[in-house]
Design an enzyme around this catalytic site. Structure first.
Site, PDB file in Angstrom:
ATOM      1  N   HIS A  82       1.332 -10.795 -44.705  1.00 28.01           N
ATOM      2  CA  HIS A  82       1.057  -9.019 -44.099  1.00 28.01           C
ATOM      3  C   HIS A  82      -0.049  -8.172 -45.459  1.00 28.01           C
ATOM      4  CE1 HIS A  82       4.741  -8.910 -41.928  1.00 28.01           C
ATOM      5  NE2 HIS A  82       3.763 -10.611 -41.183  1.00 28.01           N
ATOM      6  N   GLU A  91       0.375  -5.406 -46.711  1.00 22.18           N
ATOM      7  CA  GLU A  91       1.488  -4.933 -48.104  1.00 22.18           C
ATOM      8  C   GLU A  91       1.507  -5.993 -48.740  1.00 22.18           C
ATOM      9  OE1 GLU A  91       2.073  -2.914 -44.137  1.00 22.18           O
ATOM     10  OE2 GLU A  91       1.785  -4.416 -44.426  1.00 22.18           O
ATOM     11  N   CYS A 126       6.963  -3.043 -42.118  1.00 19.33           N
ATOM     12  CA  CYS A 126       7.957  -4.123 -41.623  1.00 19.33           C
ATOM     13  C   CYS A 126       8.943  -4.172 -42.572  1.00 19.33           C
ATOM     14  CB  CYS A 126       7.264  -5.375 -41.258  1.00 19.33           C
ATOM     15  SG  CYS A 126       7.243  -6.832 -42.974  1.00 19.33           S
ATOM     16  N   CYS A 180       8.264  -6.388 -46.081  1.00 15.94           N
ATOM     17  CA  CYS A 180       7.382  -5.979 -46.359  1.00 15.94           C
ATOM     18  C   CYS A 180       7.963  -4.427 -47.339  1.00 15.94           C
ATOM     19  CB  CYS A 180       5.901  -5.177 -45.897  1.00 15.94           C
ATOM     20  SG  CYS A 180       5.399  -6.315 -45.504  1.00 15.94           S
TER      21      CYS A 180
END
Length: 157
Positions: A54, A56, A84, A87
């Site tokens: 992801h 992040e 999410c 993260c």
């Protein structure tokens, strides 16, 4: 939000737009500490087939590498989308001080880009979650206690 914060958030959204143009998912992130951009990242799950890539996390990894430390205390993360649970947990474990995001789960829901259901699932007791999660204590014979051994090693270092 200060002008600098607006610029960092705009940078995250622009990274996400460029990632979409490159065939990726619409997520970008910027890690900042003390007014300095330490790292940026975009969602690389499509390109790398890595479900943890992801934006992040890509940015956190790059920031940690740059600093030579997994401790990102005092950092802020600016993300195009609402982080999410994975993260957000990583940011907390790293010591990130604040998070800003431009698009909410509600904004993403019509496009299949919301993690609200995952937040709801994780809020349930383990026994009520859809994934089977079981604590099965295991201590191999002849081995010391894993955590006690680790702690002793840390104390000697």
């Amino acid at each position: 939000m200060t002008d600098k914060a607006t610029r960092y958030l705009e940078q995250a959204v622009m990274l996400a737009h460029r990632n979409v143009q490159a065939g990726g998912r619409p997520f970008g992130a910027v890690v900042v500490r003390g007014g300095e951009v330490l790292a940026t990242g975009v969602n690389e799950t499509v390109a790398t087939h890595d479900p943890t890539a992801h934006a992040e996390l890509v940015a956190l990894r790059a920031a940690a590498q740059r600093l030579g430390s997994a401790d990102l205390s005092g950092c802020a993360v600016y993300a195009s989308g609402q982080p999410c649970p994975m993260c957000l947990a990583a940011m907390r474990l790293a010591g990130v001080a604040e998070v800003h995001f431009a698009y909410s789960n509600q904004d993403g829901a019509p496009y299949g880009l919301s993690t609200a259901a995952l937040y709801e699932e994780l809020a349930k007791p383990l026994a009520q979650q859809s994934m089977t999660i079981r604590h099965r204590p295991l201590r191999p014979q002849g081995m010391g206690d894993l955590y006690a051994d680790w702690k002793a090693r840390q104390d000697r270092a």
